[in-house]
Write a protein that holds these residues in place. Structure first.
Motif, mmCIF file in Angstrom:
data_model
loop_
_atom_site.group_PDB
_atom_site.id
_atom_site.type_symbol
_atom_site.label_atom_id
_atom_site.label_comp_id
_atom_site.label_asym_id
_atom_site.label_seq_id
_atom_site.Cartn_x
_atom_site.Cartn_y
_atom_site.Cartn_z
ATOM 1 N N PRO A 35 -9.195 -52.304 80.646
ATOM 2 C CA PRO A 35 -10.559 -51.787 80.718
ATOM 3 C C PRO A 35 -10.783 -50.721 79.643
ATOM 4 C CG PRO A 35 -9.512 -51.812 82.893
ATOM 5 C CD PRO A 35 -8.435 -52.063 81.892
ATOM 6 N N LYS A 67 -16.297 -52.641 84.860
ATOM 7 C CA LYS A 67 -16.457 -53.656 83.821
ATOM 8 C C LYS A 67 -17.789 -54.402 83.936
ATOM 9 C CE LYS A 67 -12.293 -55.495 84.517
ATOM 10 N NZ LYS A 67 -11.107 -56.363 84.319
ATOM 11 N N TYR A 124 -9.074 -46.245 82.273
ATOM 12 C CA TYR A 124 -9.582 -47.050 81.164
ATOM 13 C C TYR A 124 -9.521 -46.222 79.885
ATOM 14 C CZ TYR A 124 -14.198 -44.740 81.819
ATOM 15 O OH TYR A 124 -15.242 -43.848 81.933
ATOM 16 N N ASN A 167 -17.181 -51.559 77.608
ATOM 17 C CA ASN A 167 -18.454 -50.911 77.909
ATOM 18 C C ASN A 167 -18.840 -50.047 76.715
ATOM 19 O OD1 ASN A 167 -18.123 -52.034 80.436
ATOM 20 N ND2 ASN A 167 -18.315 -50.109 81.556
ATOM 21 N N ARG A 193 -17.971 -61.329 81.476
ATOM 22 C CA ARG A 193 -16.597 -61.132 81.024
ATOM 23 C C ARG A 193 -16.437 -61.805 79.657
ATOM 24 N NH1 ARG A 193 -17.130 -58.031 84.485
ATOM 25 N NH2 ARG A 193 -15.795 -57.555 86.272
#
Length: 471
Positions: free
Chosen positions: A301, A46, A286, A339, A378
């Motif tokens: 994620p 992350k 993820y 991402n 974050r």
């Protein structure tokens, strides 16, 4: 396998894949790993924010991906097949592309330099697409870049995966090995003379339940290939698994015993993340939206894979997104907690397309100044508002104020819809003092005159410290 069986399998697969584009698993299908090392690596994941993805193989010579091999997907996959209507001959021609694939202008060091300049933190490289062609020196098949039929096999860079992985690691990028669980060249998956005859689809040419001995050969073959990559090619951070229809479920019986091979791989590489996309469960660490961005932040994620051009493989006349467009996509993804994996398809001669390189360099120039608003951050409400993307790192909140085009005028007063108290606001990349006023809707910032002249920037990035405001 009768027609009804095929129809049921396709219906079971439909929510996951439409015209070659995968949907993504829901948050309810995500299983939090119990392994503390895997949990730690997910936090690392992350932090990274930006990946370079590459789809490359013999198919780069004809500007289409391997989906054209599947008759059941032909209605959409073959829209660019304009050289023939004899699809059986087309399949034979496709599987013969290895005999002309000779990328003598391949310079892995230059690839890695461009990626590092672009601000990418990890690489997702296609070791094998659905067509089964291997970009590493596998000993399971001759259908490989180092195979005797491929003219490139004697080149000093013939083991493409080895050289790409090594030079990207030397530039500080982590490695994700893309691997298709399907293999349309393998006689254990698309077995000749089986129930479907020449009528191909994305699944096997037979029912694994009715031919378990043949399916077991495919499972062994798949495990051996994965373990080659996990054992002989240095540190691999992510096993990125495509072909989500290869799974064990009530409708789809294609169990390759993935957990068994992933756990074997983790004995050698305990840090390994597994992205068994669209399948859910303990080995989809993820989730991977494709060519899309979720409407809201996800509580798991995730990583959106999006093309810099219009398709995954190289296309001669492709149109590439500008650096401005890439920044907007990136900031929307990151502000929603994900991402971004940006894909470029290298040319058949081994070079990266000039248009894609130009966009990557534009992105990298922006990231060099403003990367602190992304890496290691974050989520932070109000997340993404269209013009503003919010991220946070400790007590620092970033607002990236985006301009859609170079023609958009920069206003003297910028409004930020952030309601929480802050100690102060700075303009990243500038020492100029800002005039700030609290409004009922958020914060109004008066930009210094120097920011109003010249070309419209891609974005202004504001750095704010949480805390009670100074009166």
């Amino acid at each position: 396998m009768n027609d009804m069986d095929i129809k049921e399998l396709q219906q079971a697969d439909a929510p996951e894949l439409k015209e070659g584009v995968h949907g993504y698993s829901s948050e309810t299908n995500w299983v939090k790993p119990e392994n503390p090392v895997t949990l730690e690596r997910l936090e690392w994941f992350k932090d990274q924010k930006l990946a370079l993805m590459m789809h490359w193989g013999p198919y780069s010579q004809i500007e289409v991906e391997s989906w054209i091999l599947s008759d059941e997907d032909g209605d959409w996959a073959r829209k660019d097949v304009d050289w023939t209507s004899d699809y059986e001959e087309m399949k034979r021609e496709y599987f013969g592309l290895n005999r002309t694939f000779n990328p003598i202008r391949f310079q892995p060091e230059l690839w890695a330099e461009i990626a590092a300049e672009g601000g990418f933190k990890y690489l997702i490289f296609t070791t094998k697409h659905h067509d089964g062609y291997c970009m590493w020196d596998t000993h399971t098949t001759n259908y490989r870049i180092t195979g005797s039929e491929t003219p490139f096999h004697a080149h000093r860079y013939a083991d493409v995966c080895k050289h790409v992985f090594d030079v990207f690691r030397s530039k500080g990028l982590a490695i994700a090995a893309y691997f298709s669980k399907a293999d349309w060249q393998s006689p254990y998956y698309w077995a000749p003379g089986m129930e479907r005859g020449s009528n191909t689809w994305r699944g096997p040419s037979y029912s694994p339940g009715e031919y378990p001995w043949l399916w077991e050969q495919f499972v062994d073959f798949t495990h051996e290939q994965i373990m080659e990559l996990m054992s002989l090619y240095g540190r691999i951070d992510i096993l990125w698994l495509d072909a989500g229809w290869v799974k064990d479920s009530d409708q789809v019986k294609q169990d390759i015993r993935l957990g068994e091979v992933v756990e074997r791989a983790r004995q050698k590489q305990p840090w390994l993340l597994s992205a068994d996309r669209t399948v859910g469960g303990p080995y989809e660490n993820y989730v991977t939206p494709e060519q899309t961005i979720p409407e809201r932040p996800l509580n798991v994620p995730w990583e959106s894979c999006i093309t810099i051009g219009t398709q995954w493989a190289f296309k001669y006349d492709d149109q590439y997104k500008s650096g401005r467009e890439l920044v907007r996509i990136l900031m929307e993804v990151v502000s929603k907690g994900g991402n971004l994996a940006l894909n470029v398809g290298p040319q058949p001669d081994g070079r990266l397309p000039a248009g894609a390189v130009k966009s990557i360099k534009e992105l990298g120039a922006w990231m060099k100044v403003y990367g602190e608003a992304l890496y290691g951050t974050r989520v932070c409400g109000p997340y993404f508002t269209g013009s503003c993307a919010f991220t946070s790192k400790g007590n620092t909140v970033y607002c990236t104020y985006l301009y859609e085009s170079a023609d958009e005028a920069v206003a003297k007063h910028v409004h930020i819809p952030y309601q929480q108290p802050v100690l102060g606001i700075e303009l990243v990349g500038s020492d100029a003092e800002l005039q700030v006023e609290r409004t009922p809707e958020g914060i109004s910032i008066t930009l210094p005159d120097g920011e109003l002249n010249g070309q419209t920037p891609i974005a202004h990035v504001f750095r704010m410290q949480k805390g009670e405001e100074i009166k």
